[in-house]
Write an enzyme that holds these catalytic residues in place. Structure first.
Site, PDB file in Angstrom:
ATOM      1  N   LYS A   1       0.922  -1.159  -0.009  1.00 58.57           N
ATOM      2  CA  LYS A   1       0.048   0.047   0.041  1.00 58.57           C
ATOM      3  C   LYS A   1       0.903   1.200   0.182  1.00 58.57           C
ATOM      4  CE  LYS A   1      -3.393   2.943   0.893  1.00 58.57           C
ATOM      5  NZ  LYS A   1      -3.935   3.524   0.175  1.00 58.57           N
TER       6      LYS A   1
ATOM      7  N   LYS B   1       0.597  11.311   6.215  1.00 55.62           N
ATOM      8  CA  LYS B   1       1.057  10.177   7.275  1.00 55.62           C
ATOM      9  C   LYS B   1       1.310   9.140   6.208  1.00 55.62           C
ATOM     10  CE  LYS B   1      -3.044   7.638   8.012  1.00 55.62           C
ATOM     11  NZ  LYS B   1      -3.123   6.426   7.221  1.00 55.62           N
TER      12      LYS B   1
HETATM   13  P1  NAD Z   1     -12.063   9.400   7.977  1.00 58.25           P
HETATM   14  O1  NAD Z   1     -11.155  10.127   9.013  1.00 58.25           O
HETATM   15  O2  NAD Z   1     -12.998   9.998   7.180  1.00 58.25           O
HETATM   16  O3  NAD Z   1     -12.694   8.202   9.275  1.00 58.25           O
HETATM   17  C1  NAD Z   1     -12.263   7.634   9.984  1.00 58.25           C
HETATM   18  C2  NAD Z   1     -13.495   7.288  11.193  1.00 58.25           C
HETATM   19  O4  NAD Z   1     -12.946   6.732  12.338  1.00 58.25           O
HETATM   20  C3  NAD Z   1     -14.358   8.468  11.479  1.00 58.25           C
HETATM   21  O5  NAD Z   1     -15.733   8.131  11.482  1.00 58.25           O
HETATM   22  C4  NAD Z   1     -13.738   8.632  13.012  1.00 58.25           C
HETATM   23  O6  NAD Z   1     -14.932   9.092  13.924  1.00 58.25           O
HETATM   24  C5  NAD Z   1     -13.413   7.234  13.389  1.00 58.25           C
HETATM   25  N1  NAD Z   1     -12.736   6.676  14.478  1.00 58.25           N
HETATM   26  C6  NAD Z   1     -11.481   7.691  14.873  1.00 58.25           C
HETATM   27  N2  NAD Z   1     -10.911   7.140  15.985  1.00 58.25           N
HETATM   28  C7  NAD Z   1     -11.680   6.187  16.507  1.00 58.25           C
HETATM   29  C8  NAD Z   1     -11.932   5.220  17.307  1.00 58.25           C
HETATM   30  N3  NAD Z   1     -10.809   5.259  18.504  1.00 58.25           N
HETATM   31  N4  NAD Z   1     -12.841   4.498  17.828  1.00 58.25           N
HETATM   32  C9  NAD Z   1     -13.832   4.273  16.928  1.00 58.25           C
HETATM   33  N5  NAD Z   1     -13.845   5.207  15.827  1.00 58.25           N
HETATM   34  C10 NAD Z   1     -12.844   5.940  15.553  1.00 58.25           C
HETATM   35  O7  NAD Z   1     -10.800   8.515   7.558  1.00 58.25           O
HETATM   36  P2  NAD Z   1     -10.965   7.819   5.855  1.00 58.25           P
HETATM   37  O8  NAD Z   1     -10.591   8.696   4.962  1.00 58.25           O
HETATM   38  O9  NAD Z   1     -12.409   6.969   5.911  1.00 58.25           O
HETATM   39  O10 NAD Z   1      -9.804   6.642   5.997  1.00 58.25           O
HETATM   40  C11 NAD Z   1      -9.648   5.751   6.886  1.00 58.25           C
HETATM   41  C12 NAD Z   1      -8.348   4.645   6.567  1.00 58.25           C
HETATM   42  O11 NAD Z   1      -8.394   4.559   5.088  1.00 58.25           O
HETATM   43  C13 NAD Z   1      -7.094   5.508   6.691  1.00 58.25           C
HETATM   44  O12 NAD Z   1      -5.981   4.677   7.089  1.00 58.25           O
HETATM   45  C14 NAD Z   1      -6.851   6.195   5.247  1.00 58.25           C
HETATM   46  O13 NAD Z   1      -5.225   6.407   5.228  1.00 58.25           O
HETATM   47  C15 NAD Z   1      -7.079   4.968   4.405  1.00 58.25           C
HETATM   48  N6  NAD Z   1      -7.669   5.224   3.130  1.00 58.25           N
HETATM   49  C16 NAD Z   1      -8.314   6.370   2.781  1.00 58.25           C
HETATM   50  C17 NAD Z   1      -8.703   6.658   1.446  1.00 58.25           C
HETATM   51  C18 NAD Z   1      -9.429   7.790   1.094  1.00 58.25           C
HETATM   52  O14 NAD Z   1      -9.566   8.187   0.029  1.00 58.25           O
HETATM   53  N7  NAD Z   1     -10.175   8.647   2.133  1.00 58.25           N
HETATM   54  C19 NAD Z   1      -8.218   5.948   0.343  1.00 58.25           C
HETATM   55  C20 NAD Z   1      -7.588   4.741   0.908  1.00 58.25           C
HETATM   56  C21 NAD Z   1      -7.350   4.383   2.270  1.00 58.25           C
END
Ligand code: NAD
Length: 301
Positions: free
Chosen positions: A169, A238
């Site tokens: 990744k 990150k």
């Molecule tokens: P986001 O911030 O939109 O969502 C994260 C969610 O986790 C939120 O709803 C938050 O309230 C919840 N959360 C945080 N801490 C928590 C805890 N301790 N307990 C329970 N819930 C908790 O982030 P995202 O964009 O959905 O990304 C999530 C992961 O996916 C990351 O690792 C990111 O790098 C990866 N990712 C994101 C994308 C993208 O395009 N957004 C693409 C590929 C991978």
């Protein structure tokens, strides 16, 4: 199958919704009650903590925004590690191989299998179920999670070694991060010389410079200046930092990656962690004294 899902953000929410639509029974948890409520209205059951999720499902998926969040949710007090039913913890988040190995070791002591399963393809891919899903972990557990993971995208088995999916990744995201800043520099250069950015993107996409930034990010979020692609600058930084750490741990010094890392540190300093990562063009524009796209470019179409 019964599936636990923790972290219902930009990626987690559409993935969880697809799992419900595919007929799986979901138990969900997020710190944000409104995200849980929305999924409950679609048919999920609400849990009160990660432990509660892990008391009610053998397979627990998580999509969380930081290394600390994954560590706490998986292994902290009230975490998945304390659940009575859970057999495997599938982390869809990008946490890097060192954190994946750490979580793997802590869960293994309680007989819980950690499976790396970071994804690529953005919010659009999560909504459509077309993500690239990079899985590493024991083959038998990969097979057990297949019915769930196939709903969110195309599966790639990277290997049994913990953390391998994360290394894959980070290689992918280094290229994604590079494409955004490199394409921004190329287009800013053209605009400074008087070229139309919309024409530039059309040419690049018909030529050998085509990449995911020119194909997706410029037309959707940069040329219209909406900066709303759906991935936060903080998450991109990150991933770039994790990639540089991974290279260092392998005794590698890589010049393109280091330059890309420096550029993204400027983006997070100037635009903030919450900004959309397509804002990366703004400090480059500012240094050049030009603005790319917007109504002028649209009128020229
Ligand atoms: P986001 O911030 O939109 O969502 C994260 C969610 O986790 C939120 O709803 C938050 O309230 C919840 N959360 C945080 N801490 C928590 C805890 N301790 N307990 C329970 N819930 C908790 O982030 P995202 O964009 O959905 O990304 C999530 C992961 O996916 C990351 O690792 C990111 O790098 C990866 N990712 C994101 C994308 C993208 O395009 N957004 C693409 C590929 C991978």
């Amino acid at each position: 199958m019964d599936i636990g899902f923790i972290g219902l953000g930009k990626m987690g929410f559409p993935m969880a919704r697809r799992l419900i639509e595919a007929g799986h029974r979901l138990v969900v948890y997020d710190q944000r009650k409104e995200a849980v409520d929305k999924l409950v209205s679609l048919g999920a059951k609400a849990a009160s903590s990660p432990k509660d999720v892990a008391d009610r499902a053998e397979t627990v998926l998580a999509s969380l925004p930081s290394l600390q969040a994954s560590l706490e949710v998986a292994t902290g007090a009230g975490g998945v590690i304390e659940g009575s039913q859970v057999k495997r913890f599938v982390d869809l988040s990008t946490v890097g191989s060192q954190m994946a190995v750490r979580i793997h070791g802590l869960l293994a002591k309680r007989g819980i299998v950690q499976i790396d399963s970071p994804v690529s393809g953005g919010v659009g891919g999560a909504e459509k179920g077309t993500l690239a899903v990079m899985v590493s972990g024991p083959r038998a557990d990969f097979d057990a999670t297949r019915p769930a993971l196939e709903v969110i995208g195309k599966l790639f088995f990277i290997g049994e070694k913990p953390g391998s999916g994360q290394t894959m990744k980070l290689a992918n995201n280094l290229l994604s991060a590079t494409a955004v800043v490199a394409t921004s520099e190329a287009v800013v250069m053209g605009v400074k010389a008087g070229l139309d950015p919309a024409v530039m993107i059309d040419v690049i996409n018909a030529g050998s410079g085509m990449n995911t930034a020119s194909r997706d990010k410029f037309p959707r979020s940069i040329l219209p200046r909406t900066f709303d692609f759906g991935f936060a600058t903080g998450l991109m930084v990150k991933d770039v930092r994790l990639c540089l750490e991974e290279m260092k741990s392998l005794d590698l010094s890589m010049e393109v990656a280091e330059a890309v890392g420096r550029l993204w540190e400027v983006v997070i300093r100037d635009m903030g962690a919450e900004s959309d990562f397509t804002s990366a063009i703004k400090p480059i524009e500012q240094a050049a004294g030009v603005v790319v796209g917007g109504s002028k470019a649209r009128a020229a179409e």
